[in-house]
Design a protein around this motif. Sequence first.
Motif, PDB file in Angstrom:
ATOM      1  N   LEU A  80     -24.594 -42.644 118.344  1.00 60.44           N
ATOM      2  CA  LEU A  80     -23.753 -43.834 118.496  1.00 60.44           C
ATOM      3  C   LEU A  80     -23.238 -44.337 117.147  1.00 60.44           C
ATOM      4  CD1 LEU A  80     -25.808 -45.725 121.215  1.00 60.44           C
ATOM      5  CD2 LEU A  80     -23.635 -44.499 121.524  1.00 60.44           C
ATOM      6  N   CYS A  81     -24.097 -44.315 116.147  1.00 65.67           N
ATOM      7  CA  CYS A  81     -23.681 -44.759 114.814  1.00 65.67           C
ATOM      8  C   CYS A  81     -22.680 -43.795 114.197  1.00 65.67           C
ATOM      9  CB  CYS A  81     -24.895 -44.911 113.905  1.00 65.67           C
ATOM     10  SG  CYS A  81     -25.952 -46.287 114.364  1.00 65.67           S
ATOM     11  N   HIS A  82     -22.910 -42.511 114.414  1.00 70.67           N
ATOM     12  CA  HIS A  82     -22.016 -41.485 113.860  1.00 70.67           C
ATOM     13  C   HIS A  82     -20.590 -41.650 114.386  1.00 70.67           C
ATOM     14  CE1 HIS A  82     -20.858 -37.633 112.166  1.00 70.67           C
ATOM     15  NE2 HIS A  82     -20.326 -37.319 113.338  1.00 70.67           N
ATOM     16  N   PHE A  83     -20.463 -42.092 115.627  1.00 67.33           N
ATOM     17  CA  PHE A  83     -19.143 -42.258 116.220  1.00 67.33           C
ATOM     18  C   PHE A  83     -18.607 -43.680 116.131  1.00 67.33           C
ATOM     19  CE2 PHE A  83     -20.262 -38.161 117.934  1.00 67.33           C
ATOM     20  CZ  PHE A  83     -19.085 -37.472 117.697  1.00 67.33           C
ATOM     21  N   GLY A  84     -19.226 -44.490 115.275  1.00 70.78           N
ATOM     22  CA  GLY A  84     -18.653 -45.785 114.939  1.00 70.78           C
ATOM     23  C   GLY A  84     -18.886 -46.912 115.916  1.00 70.78           C
ATOM     24  N   LEU A  85     -19.954 -46.839 116.717  1.00 67.47           N
ATOM     25  CA  LEU A  85     -20.268 -47.969 117.584  1.00 67.47           C
ATOM     26  C   LEU A  85     -20.425 -49.220 116.725  1.00 67.47           C
ATOM     27  CD1 LEU A  85     -21.093 -49.054 120.431  1.00 67.47           C
ATOM     28  CD2 LEU A  85     -23.460 -48.663 119.704  1.00 67.47           C
ATOM     29  N   ARG A  86     -19.829 -50.296 117.165  1.00 66.37           N
ATOM     30  CA  ARG A  86     -19.942 -51.556 116.428  1.00 66.37           C
ATOM     31  C   ARG A  86     -21.078 -52.382 117.006  1.00 66.37           C
ATOM     32  NH1 ARG A  86     -13.652 -52.797 114.994  1.00 66.37           N
ATOM     33  NH2 ARG A  86     -13.418 -50.841 113.861  1.00 66.37           N
ATOM     34  N   PHE A  87     -21.904 -52.886 116.117  1.00 67.55           N
ATOM     35  CA  PHE A  87     -23.062 -53.673 116.509  1.00 67.55           C
ATOM     36  C   PHE A  87     -22.814 -55.148 116.220  1.00 67.55           C
ATOM     37  CE2 PHE A  87     -24.676 -49.471 116.040  1.00 67.55           C
ATOM     38  CZ  PHE A  87     -25.722 -49.371 116.936  1.00 67.55           C
ATOM     39  N   LYS A  88     -23.207 -55.991 117.155  1.00 64.69           N
ATOM     40  CA  LYS A  88     -23.146 -57.437 116.933  1.00 64.69           C
ATOM     41  C   LYS A  88     -24.110 -57.748 115.795  1.00 64.69           C
ATOM     42  CE  LYS A  88     -23.857 -61.882 119.148  1.00 64.69           C
ATOM     43  NZ  LYS A  88     -24.248 -62.564 120.390  1.00 64.69           N
ATOM     44  N   THR A  89     -23.626 -58.488 114.829  1.00 69.17           N
ATOM     45  CA  THR A  89     -24.386 -58.823 113.636  1.00 69.17           C
ATOM     46  C   THR A  89     -24.435 -60.336 113.525  1.00 69.17           C
ATOM     47  OG1 THR A  89     -23.488 -56.804 112.638  1.00 69.17           O
ATOM     48  CG2 THR A  89     -24.483 -58.401 111.149  1.00 69.17           C
ATOM     49  N   ILE A  90     -25.614 -60.888 113.215  1.00 64.18           N
ATOM     50  CA  ILE A  90     -25.769 -62.342 113.172  1.00 64.18           C
ATOM     51  C   ILE A  90     -26.291 -62.777 111.806  1.00 64.18           C
ATOM     52  CG2 ILE A  90     -26.976 -64.317 114.187  1.00 64.18           C
ATOM     53  CD1 ILE A  90     -27.057 -62.778 116.796  1.00 64.18           C
ATOM     54  N   ASN A  91     -25.614 -63.774 111.208  1.00 60.70           N
ATOM     55  CA  ASN A  91     -26.065 -64.289 109.911  1.00 60.70           C
ATOM     56  C   ASN A  91     -27.027 -65.470 110.102  1.00 60.70           C
ATOM     57  OD1 ASN A  91     -24.543 -66.638 110.349  1.00 60.70           O
ATOM     58  ND2 ASN A  91     -22.915 -66.049 108.935  1.00 60.70           N
ATOM     59  N   HIS A  92     -27.452 -66.063 108.999  1.00 54.88           N
ATOM     60  CA  HIS A  92     -28.454 -67.144 109.068  1.00 54.88           C
ATOM     61  C   HIS A  92     -27.962 -68.406 109.771  1.00 54.88           C
ATOM     62  CE1 HIS A  92     -26.228 -68.837 105.745  1.00 54.88           C
ATOM     63  NE2 HIS A  92     -26.993 -69.913 105.780  1.00 54.88           N
ATOM     64  N   LEU A  93     -26.656 -68.590 109.880  1.00 50.07           N
ATOM     65  CA  LEU A  93     -26.095 -69.750 110.565  1.00 50.07           C
ATOM     66  C   LEU A  93     -25.904 -69.503 112.061  1.00 50.07           C
ATOM     67  CD1 LEU A  93     -23.360 -70.795 107.964  1.00 50.07           C
ATOM     68  CD2 LEU A  93     -25.618 -71.829 108.327  1.00 50.07           C
ATOM     69  N   GLY A  94     -26.173 -68.265 112.499  1.00 50.58           N
ATOM     70  CA  GLY A  94     -25.963 -67.909 113.893  1.00 50.58           C
ATOM     71  C   GLY A  94     -24.561 -67.404 114.179  1.00 50.58           C
ATOM     72  N   ASP A  95     -23.721 -67.318 113.130  1.00 56.05           N
ATOM     73  CA  ASP A  95     -22.374 -66.771 113.294  1.00 56.05           C
ATOM     74  C   ASP A  95     -22.484 -65.273 113.521  1.00 56.05           C
ATOM     75  OD1 ASP A  95     -21.295 -69.304 112.735  1.00 56.05           O
ATOM     76  OD2 ASP A  95     -21.237 -68.879 110.585  1.00 56.05           O
ATOM     77  N   SER A  96     -21.640 -64.741 114.394  1.00 55.02           N
ATOM     78  CA  SER A  96     -21.696 -63.307 114.653  1.00 55.02           C
ATOM     79  C   SER A  96     -20.412 -62.622 114.211  1.00 55.02           C
ATOM     80  CB  SER A  96     -21.975 -63.034 116.133  1.00 55.02           C
ATOM     81  OG  SER A  96     -20.906 -63.458 116.930  1.00 55.02           O
ATOM     82  N   PHE A  97     -20.552 -61.352 113.867  1.00 53.68           N
ATOM     83  CA  PHE A  97     -19.445 -60.489 113.507  1.00 53.68           C
ATOM     84  C   PHE A  97     -19.867 -59.064 113.829  1.00 53.68           C
ATOM     85  CE2 PHE A  97     -22.036 -61.462 109.826  1.00 53.68           C
ATOM     86  CZ  PHE A  97     -22.269 -60.246 109.213  1.00 53.68           C
TER      87      PHE A  97
END
Length: 125
Positions: A80-97
């Motif tokens: 999945l990573c090799h083919f560029g799956l995008r993972f929800k990422t969360i910072n310390h404020l709870g903002d996601s990207f």
Amino acid sequence: VMSMAHTHIDGDETPANRHDPAALVLDERGMLRDCSKACEKLFGYRRSELAWQHVSKLFPQLSDVQLVQDGKFNPQLDFLCHFGLRFKTINHLGDSFDSELHFIHLDYREHRSIRLIVQPTTPHQ
């Protein structure tokens, strides 16, 4: 705690990231052992705040994923990573990207760890 080495990632165009990519070191259970300064800046956590937290604190999709299976990196996650799956990422404020993740399974004598390079794909704070 391991110290992160500065490495160059091809295709990364910002001068700061060429020398200090957003990178984490995990144990095989997904516990965070160390991170780069770029990772501290990206997520807004100090290194000490991330130590021994599970990687799912930053990437919720990894909460039920075994990183290592039978002594080898999880082949499905690798695919999945090799083919560029995008993972929800969360910072310390709870903002996601969204981010692409690149895992490197390191095996040096009896010391095994996983290096995780994080490449944000959507704007983040």
